[in-house]
Design a protein around this motif. Structure first.
Motif, PDB file in Angstrom:
ATOM      1  N   LYS A  90       0.855  -1.182   0.000  1.00 34.31           N
ATOM      2  CA  LYS A  90       0.000   0.000   0.000  1.00 34.31           C
ATOM      3  C   LYS A  90       0.889   1.228   0.000  1.00 34.31           C
ATOM      4  CE  LYS A  90      -1.702   1.716   3.764  1.00 34.31           C
ATOM      5  NZ  LYS A  90      -2.409   2.030   5.025  1.00 34.31           N
ATOM      6  N   GLY A  91       0.326   2.339  -0.420  1.00 34.89           N
ATOM      7  CA  GLY A  91       1.039   3.597  -0.317  1.00 34.89           C
ATOM      8  C   GLY A  91       1.057   4.045   1.132  1.00 34.89           C
ATOM      9  N   LEU A  92       2.231   4.262   1.671  1.00 37.64           N
ATOM     10  CA  LEU A  92       2.376   4.546   3.092  1.00 37.64           C
ATOM     11  C   LEU A  92       2.346   6.048   3.390  1.00 37.64           C
ATOM     12  CD1 LEU A  92       5.322   2.100   3.886  1.00 37.64           C
ATOM     13  CD2 LEU A  92       2.867   1.665   4.153  1.00 37.64           C
ATOM     14  N   ILE A  93       1.840   6.366   4.558  1.00 37.54           N
ATOM     15  CA  ILE A  93       1.988   7.702   5.137  1.00 37.54           C
ATOM     16  C   ILE A  93       3.122   7.595   6.145  1.00 37.54           C
ATOM     17  CG2 ILE A  93       0.916   9.535   6.501  1.00 37.54           C
ATOM     18  CD1 ILE A  93      -1.800   8.566   5.404  1.00 37.54           C
ATOM     19  N   ILE A  94       4.211   8.302   5.876  1.00 40.01           N
ATOM     20  CA  ILE A  94       5.439   8.173   6.651  1.00 40.01           C
ATOM     21  C   ILE A  94       5.757   9.504   7.316  1.00 40.01           C
ATOM     22  CG2 ILE A  94       7.918   7.665   6.518  1.00 40.01           C
ATOM     23  CD1 ILE A  94       7.229   6.035   3.944  1.00 40.01           C
ATOM     24  N   VAL A  95       5.964   9.486   8.617  1.00 39.45           N
ATOM     25  CA  VAL A  95       6.252  10.710   9.374  1.00 39.45           C
ATOM     26  C   VAL A  95       7.623  10.600  10.022  1.00 39.45           C
ATOM     27  CG1 VAL A  95       5.542  12.175  11.310  1.00 39.45           C
ATOM     28  CG2 VAL A  95       3.803  11.139   9.821  1.00 39.45           C
ATOM     29  N   ASN A  96       8.494  11.554   9.714  1.00 37.65           N
ATOM     30  CA  ASN A  96       9.797  11.684  10.370  1.00 37.65           C
ATOM     31  C   ASN A  96       9.771  12.938  11.235  1.00 37.65           C
ATOM     32  OD1 ASN A  96      10.670   9.465   8.900  1.00 37.65           O
ATOM     33  ND2 ASN A  96      11.694  10.685   7.340  1.00 37.65           N
ATOM     34  N   THR A  97       9.853  12.770  12.541  1.00 32.04           N
ATOM     35  CA  THR A  97       9.720  13.912  13.438  1.00 32.04           C
ATOM     36  C   THR A  97      10.744  13.805  14.567  1.00 32.04           C
ATOM     37  OG1 THR A  97       8.094  15.269  14.635  1.00 32.04           O
ATOM     38  CG2 THR A  97       7.937  12.859  14.911  1.00 32.04           C
ATOM     39  N   GLY A  98      10.656  14.698  15.541  1.00 29.61           N
ATOM     40  CA  GLY A  98      11.581  14.675  16.672  1.00 29.61           C
ATOM     41  C   GLY A  98      12.596  15.808  16.607  1.00 29.61           C
ATOM     42  N   LYS A  99      13.326  15.981  17.704  1.00 31.67           N
ATOM     43  CA  LYS A  99      14.290  17.078  17.820  1.00 31.67           C
ATOM     44  C   LYS A  99      15.645  16.750  17.202  1.00 31.67           C
ATOM     45  CE  LYS A  99      12.261  18.952  22.063  1.00 31.67           C
ATOM     46  NZ  LYS A  99      12.497  19.298  23.490  1.00 31.67           N
ATOM     47  N   GLY A 100      15.895  15.484  16.918  1.00 26.10           N
ATOM     48  CA  GLY A 100      17.193  15.080  16.390  1.00 26.10           C
ATOM     49  C   GLY A 100      17.347  15.361  14.914  1.00 26.10           C
ATOM     50  N   LYS A 101      18.601  15.381  14.475  1.00 19.08           N
ATOM     51  CA  LYS A 101      18.914  15.588  13.060  1.00 19.08           C
ATOM     52  C   LYS A 101      18.596  14.339  12.252  1.00 19.08           C
ATOM     53  CE  LYS A 101      22.884  16.194  10.008  1.00 19.08           C
ATOM     54  NZ  LYS A 101      22.054  16.728   8.930  1.00 19.08           N
ATOM     55  N   GLY A 102      18.202  14.507  11.004  1.00 18.16           N
ATOM     56  CA  GLY A 102      18.045  13.367  10.113  1.00 18.16           C
ATOM     57  C   GLY A 102      16.659  13.166   9.543  1.00 18.16           C
ATOM     58  N   LYS A 103      15.720  14.038   9.874  1.00 16.14           N
ATOM     59  CA  LYS A 103      14.338  13.860   9.412  1.00 16.14           C
ATOM     60  C   LYS A 103      14.238  14.026   7.897  1.00 16.14           C
ATOM     61  CE  LYS A 103      13.272  17.056  12.423  1.00 16.14           C
ATOM     62  NZ  LYS A 103      14.495  17.064  13.262  1.00 16.14           N
TER      63      LYS A 103
END
Length: 211
Positions: A39-52
């Motif tokens: 399936k087509g995914l909904i992907i969330v990259n969050t947080g205070k760290g580097k790399g999102k």
């Protein structure tokens, strides 16, 4: 000649390791055999760290490598050059659209009305690209910041992704402070944790690392 303990135990250790790995592989194969859906995914990259954003671009470059059509929309970053944009526009513009829609961070523009207008234009472009059904992945870089400052209505984002996103289109949303409503509908959520950052030691953002 007398054998040392390591010489006598090494074959036993190797045999135990092989047996352990064989059991692990069998268990893993059983799990993977039950995973056949796509399936087509909904992907969330969050947080205070580097790399999102970096992680998001990693998936974009995978799409490019597989010759799968994709797109990037930057909600906050302005006109300054970034390695990802320079590379994509110079070599892969035929397969990856790149739209830089912002003018920089909010403390630089100091003009809320202008920030809102740019964010709304970026969101309109995002909906257009996602709805077209032509893109396998669309990266909405730093959209979470625009949502956090209420430049874009979270309810509208959730409604669109839930009801109007094509079934096989992956959408990646990056930026700190992802809203709970977005996390709730996401298929994959990663929170980058900050442990150490060179900025706190007086080191500026550097080419090839931050941009």
């Amino acid at each position: 000649m007398t054998e040392t303990p390591s010489e006598t135990t090494a074959p036993q250790d190797d045999a135990r390791h092989a047996e352990k790995m064989a059991k692990k592989k069998a268990a893993r194969d059983k799990i993977m055999a039950a995973k056949s859906g796509e399936k087509g995914l909904i992907i969330v990259n969050t947080g205070k760290g580097k790399g999102k954003s970096t992680a998001g671009f990693g998936m974009i470059f995978r799409h490019i490598a597989h010759k799968m059509p994709c797109a990037v929309i930057q909600f906050i970053k302005g006109a300054w050059a970034t390695g990802e944009r320079d590379l994509i526009e110079a070599h892969f513009s035929d397969i990856c659209e790149f739209h830089t829609m912002g003018e920089g961070f909010t403390w630089e523009t100091q003009d809320r009305a202008r920030d809102v207008a740019h964010a709304q234009r970026a969101w309109a472009k995002a909906k257009e690209l996602i709805s077209s059904g032509e893109k396998s992945m669309v990266l909405l870089d730093e959209i979470n910041i625009a949502i956090r400052y209420d430049y874009i209505d979270i309810a509208e984002v959730v409604e669109f992704l839930t009801n109007e996103k094509p079934p096989m289109c992956h959408v990646v949303l990056t930026g700190r402070n992802a809203k709970d409503e977005l996390i709730e509908i996401a298929d994959l959520v990663t929170e980058m944790e900050l442990i150490k950052h060179p900025f706190r030691s007086g080191i500026k953002g550097q080419q090839g690392v931050e941009f």
